[in-house]
Motif scaffolding. Structure first.
Motif, mmCIF file in Angstrom:
data_model
loop_
_atom_site.group_PDB
_atom_site.id
_atom_site.type_symbol
_atom_site.label_atom_id
_atom_site.label_comp_id
_atom_site.label_asym_id
_atom_site.label_seq_id
_atom_site.Cartn_x
_atom_site.Cartn_y
_atom_site.Cartn_z
ATOM 1 N N TRP A 86 91.862 131.649 -44.217
ATOM 2 C CA TRP A 86 90.854 131.121 -43.289
ATOM 3 C C TRP A 86 91.333 129.821 -42.669
ATOM 4 C CZ3 TRP A 86 88.132 126.635 -42.701
ATOM 5 C CH2 TRP A 86 87.049 126.655 -41.820
ATOM 6 N N ARG A 87 91.944 128.998 -43.477
ATOM 7 C CA ARG A 87 92.424 127.709 -42.980
ATOM 8 C C ARG A 87 93.441 127.889 -41.851
ATOM 9 N NH1 ARG A 87 97.384 124.558 -45.599
ATOM 10 N NH2 ARG A 87 97.138 122.512 -44.671
ATOM 11 N N VAL A 88 94.355 128.854 -42.017
ATOM 12 C CA VAL A 88 95.350 129.105 -40.981
ATOM 13 C C VAL A 88 94.669 129.497 -39.675
ATOM 14 C CG1 VAL A 88 97.232 130.643 -40.301
ATOM 15 C CG2 VAL A 88 97.167 129.719 -42.614
ATOM 16 N N LEU A 89 93.677 130.384 -39.764
ATOM 17 C CA LEU A 89 92.966 130.817 -38.570
ATOM 18 C C LEU A 89 92.126 129.689 -37.976
ATOM 19 C CD1 LEU A 89 91.933 134.330 -39.861
ATOM 20 C CD2 LEU A 89 93.323 133.894 -37.826
ATOM 21 N N ALA A 90 91.471 128.925 -38.833
ATOM 22 C CA ALA A 90 90.610 127.841 -38.349
ATOM 23 C C ALA A 90 91.408 126.784 -37.616
ATOM 24 C CB ALA A 90 89.858 127.214 -39.525
ATOM 25 N N ASN A 91 92.645 126.564 -38.031
ATOM 26 C CA ASN A 91 93.472 125.570 -37.359
ATOM 27 C C ASN A 91 93.733 125.943 -35.907
ATOM 28 O OD1 ASN A 91 93.711 123.834 -39.513
ATOM 29 N ND2 ASN A 91 95.528 124.835 -40.325
ATOM 30 N N ASP A 92 93.540 127.207 -35.567
ATOM 31 C CA ASP A 92 93.682 127.643 -34.184
ATOM 32 C C ASP A 92 92.316 127.842 -33.529
ATOM 33 O OD1 ASP A 92 95.051 128.600 -31.865
ATOM 34 O OD2 ASP A 92 94.564 130.640 -32.467
ATOM 35 N N LEU A 93 91.440 128.584 -34.192
ATOM 36 C CA LEU A 93 90.175 128.967 -33.561
ATOM 37 C C LEU A 93 89.176 127.822 -33.469
ATOM 38 C CD1 LEU A 93 89.746 132.498 -35.191
ATOM 39 C CD2 LEU A 93 90.566 131.944 -32.897
ATOM 40 N N LEU A 94 89.291 126.817 -34.326
ATOM 41 C CA LEU A 94 88.354 125.699 -34.292
ATOM 42 C C LEU A 94 88.946 124.462 -33.615
ATOM 43 C CD1 LEU A 94 86.593 125.910 -37.790
ATOM 44 C CD2 LEU A 94 85.783 126.721 -35.567
ATOM 45 N N GLN A 95 90.059 124.648 -32.936
ATOM 46 C CA GLN A 95 90.636 123.542 -32.181
ATOM 47 C C GLN A 95 89.867 123.334 -30.876
ATOM 48 O OE1 GLN A 95 93.271 121.263 -32.887
ATOM 49 N NE2 GLN A 95 92.551 122.104 -34.814
ATOM 50 N N PRO A 96 89.810 122.103 -30.366
ATOM 51 C CA PRO A 96 89.184 121.874 -29.060
ATOM 52 C C PRO A 96 89.872 122.729 -27.996
ATOM 53 C CG PRO A 96 89.640 119.797 -30.164
ATOM 54 C CD PRO A 96 90.305 120.853 -30.979
ATOM 55 N N PRO A 97 89.132 123.347 -27.102
ATOM 56 C CA PRO A 97 89.745 124.212 -26.082
ATOM 57 C C PRO A 97 90.464 123.401 -25.018
ATOM 58 C CG PRO A 97 87.405 123.986 -25.664
ATOM 59 C CD PRO A 97 87.667 123.269 -26.966
ATOM 60 N N GLY A 98 91.346 124.070 -24.301
ATOM 61 C CA GLY A 98 92.022 123.433 -23.186
ATOM 62 C C GLY A 98 91.076 123.236 -22.010
#
Length: 790
Positions: A362-374
């Protein structure tokens, strides 16, 4: 050779760029760990949380969320396997491999080759990066090859020709993943070299030796990124009865299949894969559905291959690694679906978050999916936030840390308070506890209701230290210094801090307590901080060894808040009093006394300067002769000259630098007049302290502030050390032309104007000193060492 990776490496190596951006935590604070705890991870996982920070990595905050919801007793009644959190972290060092280990592994490989071929290995060149441990191929590949070669050399049918052929093939395999002892390597600007496939042994060769080479041929195809071929070759090995390497066949065929599913061909594969992920965030619903369908088809094929391995008890040793490959492919191929699935599992605090490394994935995915969008992307986080209570909590706590946050801290604080009130009214104690924690973490000044709730948190609870620290902060900001001191003193003397063994946690309480000190003597009790230690990457325990002084020594020093206080918060008299405080170490007292001595001399406070000189004499034997002569000299001019001369020789400064190294005379030709820049003009002014990284608090207002303010105003009018001492040397050359130190002092003046802290007239000073040196002392060694002015 290809060796199976540890499951945690497979699961957490994905999306590394996004992870690095998320967990950096800003500038490194040597005294407070801001991206994660310095508490041993097994103890942190068991409920010893210390003082939580919103800047912690999501994984640590999730652990806190779960722990606080369950409470100390509840945590003991649910699955919480030791080592779970450490496994979820994956690589604690950002994926870097220690070159020392690489050097050891490569050395063992060369030794095995030399022993098998009965030839002494050639001595490596000094610039041989492979011999120095910098390898492209996995270390496991070298280890497996070394073990295999040692086994082959012991076979009764091993001949020099067979062993030579095997070694030659293996060296060719290593070339495919970038290691070539015969050619220079440059992975950054070198075009990809065409490497010929190893020559297959003739059919006349013995079956065993041909089968061993079959593994090498499959490995070469794998490292050469021909994954369909490697999958086929490994599958044949797995399907061949009595093949010596049959155990690895199916599993490595699965790895080849997984690599093929995400492989992007071309010279810029990493950039292309990254661009593919960015494009996916902007694609139309129809395109997204088509991509998902294709990904699910690949995943189904991978799952079918994995199921075949998992159904075979003879391959039980590879079952965990097989499941890890499937999980990693779920992350890579269907990230949104996998994220939703894992979020649902993790939202139940009673479930085991470490089963099959759910939290790590989950952490690996969250580091991408919960990042601020461009700038051109839609923010998908609100929907994800609403999908699980723990994600809402994490986003609430972390949102204030986000650069240019779209939701302000006030909004997040209000949200946390609203949910705390709601769950408290509903009687949901678990949710009320965790949202109270969020509200208190984010609030600087607590409402009466929050203050009362924080006061009532029992000492045995996981969130206790965070609540006490928040109370200390609240009382400081509310100008209730007595209450702040009481909270801080109780925590520093209490059992909770004693058992946590966390330098980071203790330093946060010391920082708060220092900020509300009642006197300079009181402040001295909280001035020193122990450097926060890293955790051992293999055990999660605090690393015991220190780079400075060995295993038994931990660096204790003055942090940025104390440094700023020493530099701009005290009068000369207060500095002298502090230098006499025996609770401080002799090196620290010496530095403080030196600052008092030089400041008082520069300010013309003769009596204070003599007293400070006596303090230095008592604490620093190396300076005793200097101070004894200073006290015997008569009159300010001679005092000033002797002070400046020895300040230059020993590198002494009126400012505390933080360095407590042994005082010794500097090499004459490397000495500069660099002991201070422009001195601070007012209390609290920064003088190069690490205040941004350390998030320091306002320094305490203590001592004789009127005298301090007047002294700072006078000192601020001085030029830099280069300008002040240079001007003094030029005047000295006129007043005492026979001074034997003058040639060297003129040399020092010129050299000091090369750079660093300079005044506007530095160029004029440099030329004047240079001209005088060469005119008056043209045959002197210091004139010969000064060919230019600056």
């Amino acid at each position: 050779m290809i060796k199976p990776l540890r499951p945690l490496v497979i699961a957490t190596a994905l999306l590394a760029c996004a992870h690095a951006a998320a967990s950096s935590g800003g500038p490194w604070d040597p005294y407070v760990n801001r991206s994660g705890p310095d508490i041993a991870l097994n103890r942190y996982q068991s409920g010893e949380l210390g003082v939580l920070l919103p800047s912690y990595d999501r994984m640590y905050l999730y652990t806190a969320w779960r722990t606080v919801q369950l409470g100390a007793d509840g945590l003991k009644s649910v699955p919480n396997p030791q080592g779970g959190l450490l496994r979820a972290i994956g690589s604690r060092n950002g994926g870097w491999v220690d070159a020392t280990e690489g050097k050891k592994v490569y050395g063992a490989w060369l030794a095995a080759v030399g022993a098998a071929l009965k030839q002494a290995p050639a001595a490596p060149k000094a610039d041989d990066s492979m011999a120095n441990g910098y390898l492209n191929c996995p270390l496991g590949g070298y280890t497996f090859a070394t073990s295999t070669l040692n086994d082959l050399a012991r076979r009764p049918d091993a001949t020099p020709a067979r062993l030579n052929a095997w070694v030659a093939t293996q060296r060719q395999v290593f070339k495919f993943c970038g290691d070539d002892v015969d050619a220079p390597r440059n992975r950054f600007d070198e075009t990809k070299r065409v490497i010929p496939a190893p020559a297959e042994l003739p059919a006349t060769e013995a079956l065993y030796w041909r089968q061993v080479q079959q593994y090498q041929l499959a490995s070469a195809a794998f490292y050469g990124e021909n994954y369909p071929l490697s999958a086929n070759l490994f599958a044949r090995i797995g399907a061949t009865d009595k093949h010596p390497l049959r155990q690895w066949g199916e599993y490595l065929s699965l790895r080849s299949q997984a690599r093929a599913a995400t492989y992007v061909p071309g010279p810029n594969a990493d950039q292309a894969a990254w661009q593919e992920r960015l494009d996916a965030k902007r694609e139309s619903p129809a395109a997204a559905a088509a991509r998902l369908a294709a990904a699910q088809k690949k995943l189904a094929a991978i799952q079918a291959s994995a199921d075949h391995i998992l159904a075979n008890p003879e391959l039980a040793s590879l079952h965990e690694a097989t499941r890890a490959i499937v999980r990693s492919m779920q992350v890579r191929l269907t990230p949104t679906l996998r994220f939703a699935e894992l979020s649902k599992l993790l939202d139940d605090p009673r479930a085991n978050p470490y089963q099959d490394d759910h939290l790590g994935d989950w952490r690996v995915l969250a580091n991408d999916l919960l990042q601020p969008p461009g700038a051109d992307q839609t923010d998908a986080r609100p929907a994800l936030r609403a999908s699980a209570g723990f994600i809402d909590w994490l986003q609430t706590v972390q949102q204030c840390q986000e650069y240019e946050a779209k939701r302000s801290c006030a909004v997040e604080r209000a949200h946390a308070v609203d949910l705390w009130n709601r769950y408290a009214k509903e009687g949901n104690k678990a949710q009320a506890r965790v949202w109270l924690l969020a509200a208190v973490m984010l609030s600087e000044r607590l409402t009466p209701e929050l203050e009362k709730a924080a006061q009532q948190v029992a000492s045995g609870t996981p969130e206790y230290l965070t609540m006490r620290h928040a109370l200390a902060r609240h009382y400081r900001l509310s100008n209730q210094a007595d209450k702040a001191r009481a909270v801080g003193d109780a925590a520093l003397a209490g059992p909770a801090l004693a058992t946590s063994n966390s330098s980071s946690t203790r330093n946060q309480f010391l920082q708060e307590r220092f900020a509300v000190a009642s006197s300079p003597a009181d402040a001295a009790n909280y001035l020193l901080r122990t450097a926060s230690r890293d955790l051992d990457p293999d055990t999660g325990e605090q690393a015991k060894a220190s780079e400075e002084g060995g295993a038994d020594k931990v660096r204790v020093d003055v942090a940025a808040d104390g440094t700023r206080w020493l530099n701009s918060g005290l009068s000369v008299a207060d500095l002298s009093a502090l230098a006499a405080n025996t609770k401080l170490s002799k090196p620290l007292r010496t530095q403080i006394a030196v600052a008092a001595w030089m400041r008082s001399d520069l300010l013309g406070q003769d009596e204070a300067a003599l007293n400070a000189a006596q303090q230095i004499e008592q604490n620093a034997p190396v300076l005793a002769p200097v101070m004894q002569k200073y006290r015997k000299l008569a009159g300010t001019p001679e005092h000033r000259y002797w002070m400046l001369l020895n300040a230059v020789k020993y590198g002494l400064s009126p400012m505390y630098s933080g360095a407590t190294a042994e005082i010794k005379m500097r090499a004459p030709d490397e000495t500069l007049a660099d002991m201070w820049c422009k001195l601070p003009a007012k209390p609290g002014a920064s003088y190069g302290e690490n205040i941004d990284a350390e998030h320091t608090l306002p320094m305490p207002e203590l001592g004789n502030s009127a005298a301090r303010n007047q002294e700072l105003a006078q000192l601020a009018g001085l030029k830099t050390a280069t300008g002040y001492i240079g001007d003094y040397v030029m005047r000295r050359a006129t007043a005492v032309p026979t001074d034997p130190e003058l040639p060297w002092l003129l040399y020092v003046t010129v050299q000091s104007t090369r750079g660093g802290c300079l005044d506007a007239d530095a160029k004029t000073l440099s030329k004047s000193a240079f001209t005088l040196l060469h005119k008056r002392y043209k045959n002197n060694e210091w004139a010969r060492k000064t060919p230019y002015f600056y």
